[in-house]
Design an enzyme around this catalytic site. Structure first.
Site, short mmCIF file in Angstrom:
data_model
loop_
_atom_site.label_atom_id
_atom_site.label_comp_id
_atom_site.label_asym_id
_atom_site.label_seq_id
_atom_site.Cartn_x
_atom_site.Cartn_y
_atom_site.Cartn_z
N SER A 375 -0.06 24.54 -5.55
CA SER A 375 -0.54 23.83 -4.15
C SER A 375 0.66 23.35 -3.42
O SER A 375 0.44 22.96 -2.27
CB SER A 375 -1.20 22.59 -5.07
OG SER A 375 -2.32 23.03 -5.64
N CYS A 376 1.76 22.96 -4.08
CA CYS A 376 2.79 22.27 -3.21
C CYS A 376 4.30 22.68 -3.57
O CYS A 376 4.66 23.37 -4.34
CB CYS A 376 3.03 20.78 -3.93
SG CYS A 376 1.26 20.01 -3.98
N ASN A 588 5.97 15.26 -2.28
CA ASN A 588 5.40 16.49 -1.42
C ASN A 588 4.52 16.02 -0.27
O ASN A 588 4.48 14.75 0.04
CB ASN A 588 4.56 17.22 -2.42
CG ASN A 588 3.31 16.44 -3.09
OD1 ASN A 588 3.37 15.17 -3.44
ND2 ASN A 588 2.32 17.23 -3.31
N CYS A 590 1.38 15.11 -0.26
CA CYS A 590 0.37 13.78 -0.55
C CYS A 590 1.03 13.13 -1.71
O CYS A 590 0.43 12.29 -2.32
CB CYS A 590 -0.69 14.88 -1.41
SG CYS A 590 -1.49 15.93 -0.23
N THR A 591 2.14 12.90 -1.79
CA THR A 591 3.19 12.05 -2.66
C THR A 591 2.65 11.97 -4.12
O THR A 591 3.10 10.84 -4.81
CB THR A 591 2.93 10.70 -2.13
OG1 THR A 591 1.65 9.97 -2.30
CG2 THR A 591 2.96 10.71 -0.62
N GLU A 592 2.29 13.13 -4.78
CA GLU A 592 2.07 12.88 -6.14
C GLU A 592 3.35 13.71 -6.86
O GLU A 592 3.21 13.56 -8.13
CB GLU A 592 0.54 13.47 -6.47
CG GLU A 592 0.54 14.86 -6.67
CD GLU A 592 0.04 15.58 -5.33
OE1 GLU A 592 -0.51 16.57 -5.33
OE2 GLU A 592 0.15 14.89 -4.27
N PRO A 774 -5.09 14.15 -4.35
CA PRO A 774 -6.06 13.50 -3.82
C PRO A 774 -7.59 14.28 -4.08
O PRO A 774 -8.47 13.43 -3.78
CB PRO A 774 -5.81 13.74 -2.36
CG PRO A 774 -4.21 14.05 -2.27
CD PRO A 774 -4.10 14.81 -3.56
N THR A 775 -7.56 15.53 -4.45
CA THR A 775 -8.77 16.22 -4.77
C THR A 775 -9.78 16.09 -3.74
O THR A 775 -10.98 16.34 -4.09
CB THR A 775 -9.34 15.90 -6.24
OG1 THR A 775 -10.02 14.47 -5.96
CG2 THR A 775 -8.43 15.87 -7.16
N THR A 777 -11.07 18.29 -1.50
CA THR A 777 -12.07 19.31 -1.29
C THR A 777 -12.74 19.63 -2.72
O THR A 777 -13.86 19.85 -2.80
CB THR A 777 -11.57 20.59 -0.70
OG1 THR A 777 -10.73 20.42 0.54
CG2 THR A 777 -12.68 21.52 -0.27
#
Length: 952
Positions: A375-376, A588, A590-592, A774-775, A777
């Protein structure tokens, strides 16, 4: 005098039949309208404008006709209606008159014309009742045999009778087992969308449209709509695979799915869409494990999203059905397992039940020829031309296969810095950020979704003030990045200077090269040394400003542009299990994710999320099921690392050495609804703590057990894990460094001493185990609320790449039904109040508290809940914050609270649009910061400022 007739406007419904001759617009229109009596006529936008004007007249009186505001509003809204109806029909198309009226109503609501829309809704309902009574009488008087037979045109141009009996069977299947829905209502709405001579391929679209329009009436119609959509998907996929027209009902799929599955896999391999290794599985065993009945679990939004963006396709034809999709993904994840059929079935059961969902890149690419499943990606950009453009090239390659990017730019020298090679001056970091921005736009992840990246810059960088303005819509556009996200990478020392109202010094990184890799007390000592060097004149390219002034500009730009986000460097590093192996230079997209980066290593993270409400019982968390789910999920995530396709060598090197994964969760708000708990409550904060503790415990245990089976990750020795320091223990390390500026709960419930002993004996398979994404989708696919977010609204229209979807809070509807309060009036009131129940008198106070929406919560509740989760997580969490009426003071308090409570990062600050703000003033008694009725604001710190709002 204004006409405030509550029975609705006296104007005729939009696009009512007319005896007037067709206008020139009508004659030339490529679009058609199905009238209520079945006749099709040309679409005429002018009729919508006339009817809209009459609707305004009925509410605002005769002066409305001469009002320039009304004329401009009608012109704008009519164009929006046209776009909503035909944006996917470039070459012409046919719509029903009721669909046009739905779009008119929606456009009025969106524009804030609530009184006009509400009276129009009531008028439509009365007219529908009249027509229904008239039709019932006509049907009763007319013998069935005398009713006209409709025909459809198939793909070969043949005219065939429409098989209404089959359609009734499909609708019966779709409604079976669902409360609050009736096949008669769908058939009634379907018949108005059917006409003689329509295309056979449009029949399923009409079927879906008939059910989709009823979702707002009862959330179960979302499942009905999905099942009806599936009928068309089955026809499309089965006909392609079996090379003949196949129409199968859900019942037929019990026998058809296994035959289809094997043919689908072999055909996908022949077409170079799937990995040939999939064909060497025991396909009979896997086919027998498919569960066709799980196709019925999808909501409309979830299935349409899969169809549009995830299913394998040939041209525009989807050849993959839902259970084949889940099994294909699972086969890819099990491809290197010894007992790979058993593991594939284990993974399939987890995905198809929605208990756990892998991230989007994994779902896109598992089992394909290019299995880029991560993902990242996080990179750090060096301070030389070759390195900068090599990093941008790496970004393009990583983005091509659906990876999100986080780039650390803090090493690139600032504006005005000396360049030895040319004896010139640097233009700073901003021109390179512009190139990176355009790269993200150009490389759009294979057309599946937009390329996306986030640039990070440390707060001591001399270009920080210009960096803050990158997303502004004014100024030199060559120094703006309108598409790229940005984030502040803030050291604790800066926050201390803000709290103490002291000065802050900005440097160019080539003058202070080691600050990039330092944090905590070491950073403070070195930074103060450089400040002394600057005072002595030994560093020339510096600037001294008030820390508070820079902080205010950070918050001001965040409010104005939504960027840069606020993230904190020190807790990301001090609490990192891998601090012995490098430095976390950024998060990343989305900041996680908080992983080390260097010139030799691009950090990679593989994500997936536990569906929390699927692990709830009447008594709370189902620990046995949660442990089982997480054990399988961690195995799936670990398998990604070896199976993954790496487009750049630095990513492969890093991922195989450290093996980080990011297990997260979604549906937190749904879990609270199941517990009958309001988000704004101490009970919700305690549940955030309890649930994340359980996820943390089982994730760490699963990784340790994998280490016993497969071996420890290569860089394990020297990590916090190897020293017996688990994520909950690392809070003490941060407290040592930060001192009085940390106030974070450290309560535990489970047997952490026993787990420490297990880790000590077995080690860890993964350097990092958890991150809450964030999930956005995959939560839609699973039919639950996003990540740890509060519900946005209880009723709203969601727009994404798959179209527009009515989203209604089914928990609220169930509670209202139990009180006999769910009816058309309640639905209309929800629409009028933008999905809020706070001003609906009939709704009890306890439900108002339970169903308060994101903008009706004091955002400090979100921070408090996030702090309780953060204590268990070895990485971070994507945390959106909502503020109905942002101000400098409120933002100052909120983000300082986030820092003091130990958060590593924050994500978007969501504020309310101007239209909704006006509505809030009209309907809310506390517009500046609405809190949940009956609740108190969360307890807050007294550390930073004695007079802050949080302490009053």
């Amino acid at each position: 005098m204004q006409n405030t007739n509550q029975h609705g406007p006296s104007a005729p419904p939009v696009m009512a039949p007319s005896n007037q001759p067709m206008s020139q617009t009508e004659q030339s229109s490529p679009y058609r309208v199905i009238r209520r009596h079945g006749e099709t006529t040309a679409f005429d936008l002018n009729k919508i404008k006339v009817a809209m004007t009459k609707a305004f007249l009925s509410v605002e009186g005769g002066q409305a006709a001469a009002s320039s505001r009304v004329r401009e509003t009608v012109d704008r809204l009519s164009e929006e209606v046209f776009d909503g109806l035909f944006r996917r029909m470039d070459d012409g198309g046919t719509v029903h008159i009721e669909d046009i009226q739905d779009q008119v109503e929606l456009a009025m609501m969106r524009a804030g014309e609530h009184k006009v829309a509400r009276s129009y809704v009531l008028y439509r309902e009365k007219q529908n009742e009249k027509r229904a009574k008239a039709k019932a009488k006509a049907d009763k008087d007319q013998p069935t045999a005398a009713r006209p037979v409709l025909h459809v045109i198939n793909e070969n141009g043949e005219q065939l009778p429409l098989d209404m009996a089959r359609l009734e069977t499909v609708i019966t299947e779709a409604t079976r087992g669902l409360k609050g829905v009736t096949k008669e209502r769908i058939l009634q709405d379907l018949r108005r969308n059917l006409f003689d001579g329509m295309s056979a391929s449009d029949v399923n679209t009409s079927l879906v449209m008939a059910a989709r329009g009823l979702i707002e009436k009862d959330p179960n119609y979302s499942f009905v709509t999905a099942r009806l959509l599936l009928d068309g998907i089955r026809r499309e996929a089965l006909s392609f695979i079996f090379a003949e027209t196949v129409e199968a009902t859900q019942k037929d799929m019990q026998d058809s799915y296994p035959r289809y599955f094997k043919k689908y896999l072999n055909r996908g391999i022949e077409l170079d869409l799937l990995d040939a290794e999939l064909g060497r599985f025991d396909l009979d065993k896997l086919a027998a494990a498919l569960k066709p009945e799980r196709d019925k679990r999808f909501s409309y939004l979830g299935l349409q999203t899969l169809y549009d963006r995830y299913f394998i396709h040939v041209g525009k034809t989807r050849i993959e059905l839902p259970q084949a999709f889940f099994m294909r993904v699972s086969m890819g994840l099990a491809i290197n397992e010894v007992d790979r059929e058993e593991r594939a079935i284990e993974f399939y059961d987890l995905l198809s039940s929605f208990d756990f969902m892998s991230s989007t890149p994994t779902l896109f690419n598992s089992g394909t020829l290019r299995p880029q499943l991560s993902s990242c990606y996080l990179t750090t950009v060096p301070d030389d031309l070759d390195g900068i453009f090599s990093a941008i090239k790496d970004d393009a390659l990583l983005s091509k296969y659906a990876g999100g990017l986080g780039n650390d730019w803090s090493r690139v020298r600032a504006l005005g810095a000396h360049i030895k090679g040319t004896n010139g001056e640097s233009q700073g970091v901003v021109p390179f950020l512009k190139v990176a921005n355009d790269t993200a736009v150009a490389v759009n992840q294979g057309g599946k979704r937009k390329g996306a990246m986030c640039a990070y810059l440390e707060s001591w960088h001399l270009d920080i003030e210009e960096f803050l303005e990158l997303r502004k819509n004014t100024g030199d556009d060559r120094r703006r990045t309108h598409d790229m996200n940005t984030a502040n990478w803030i050291p604790d020392l800066f926050m201390e200077r803000v709290a103490m109202n002291e000065n802050w010094t900005l440097f160019s990184p080539e003058d202070v090269p080691d600050l990039h890799d330092l944090y905590g007390q070491a950073f403070k000592n070195r930074y103060e040394h450089y400040e002394q060097e600057a005072e002595a004149g030994r560093i020339q390219n510096v600037k001294t400003i008030q820390a508070v002034a820079l902080w205010r500009k950070m918050l001001g730009m965040l409010f104005e542009t939504g960027h840069p986000w606020i993230t904190f460097k020190d807790p990301c590093n001090i609490r990192s299990p891998q601090q012995h192996a490098g430095v976390v230079h950024s998060s990343n997209l989305c900041t996680e994710i908080t992983l080390n980066t260097s010139d030799e290593e691009i950090a990679v993270c593989n994500l997936g999320s536990v569906n929390l409400p699927q692990h709830m019982t009447a008594d709370g968390l189902d620990h046995a099921k949660l442990e089982k789910t997480i054990t399988s999920a961690m195995r799936m995530l670990d398998n990604v690392i070896d199976y993954n396709f790496y487009s750049v060598p630095q990513a492969r090197r890093s991922n195989l050495r450290h093996r980080p994964v990011g297990l997260g969760l979604m549906g937190f708000q749904d879990a609270l609804f199941k517990l009958n708990t309001a988000y704004a409550s101490e009970a919700a904060i305690d549940f955030a703590d309890e649930s994340m503790e359980a996820v943390s415990y089982y994730a760490i245990k699963a990784s340790s057990d994998l280490a016993a089976e497969r071996g420890r990750y290569a860089s394990y020795e020297g990590s916090l894990w190897s020293k017996g320091i688990l994520p909950i223990d690392s809070i003490s390390l941060l407290k040592e460094q930060r001192g009085r500026f940390l106030d974070q709960d450290e309560t535990t419930r489970l047997d952490w001493d026993g787990l420490r002993e297990t880790v000590k004996n077995q080690g860890m398979r993964n350097s990092n185990t958890m991150a809450i994404a964030p999930t956005a989708t995959i939560s839609n696919i699973s039919g639950v609320s996003q990540s740890v977010e509060p519900v946005y609204q209880n009723l709203f229209v969601k727009s994404n790449l798959s179209g527009e979807f009515t989203v209604i809070n089914h928990h609220l509807v169930e509670d209202l039904k139990a009180l006999n309060l769910w009816d058309d009036v309640m639905l209309n009131d929800l629409k009028y109040f933008d999905g809020s129940v706070q001003k609906i008198d009939r709704v009890p106070d306890d439900l108002k508290e339970k169903y308060a929406t994101a903008f009706e919560l004091d955002p400090r509740w979100l921070v408090e809940a996030a702090s309780r989760r953060q204590k268990w997580i070895d990485q971070g969490q994507s945390l959106n914050l909502y503020m109905v009426d942002p101000s400098g003071k409120k933002m100052d308090d909120l983000y300082k609270l986030a820092w003091v409570r130990g958060l590593k990062t924050t994500y978007y600050l969501r504020s309310m649009g101007a239209t909704h703000m006006e509505k809030s003033v009209e309907t809310s008694s506390n517009t500046s910061q609405p809190a949940t009725p009956g609740s108190q604001a969360p307890k807050a710190c007294s550390i930073l400022e004695p007079d802050c709002d949080a302490c009053q």
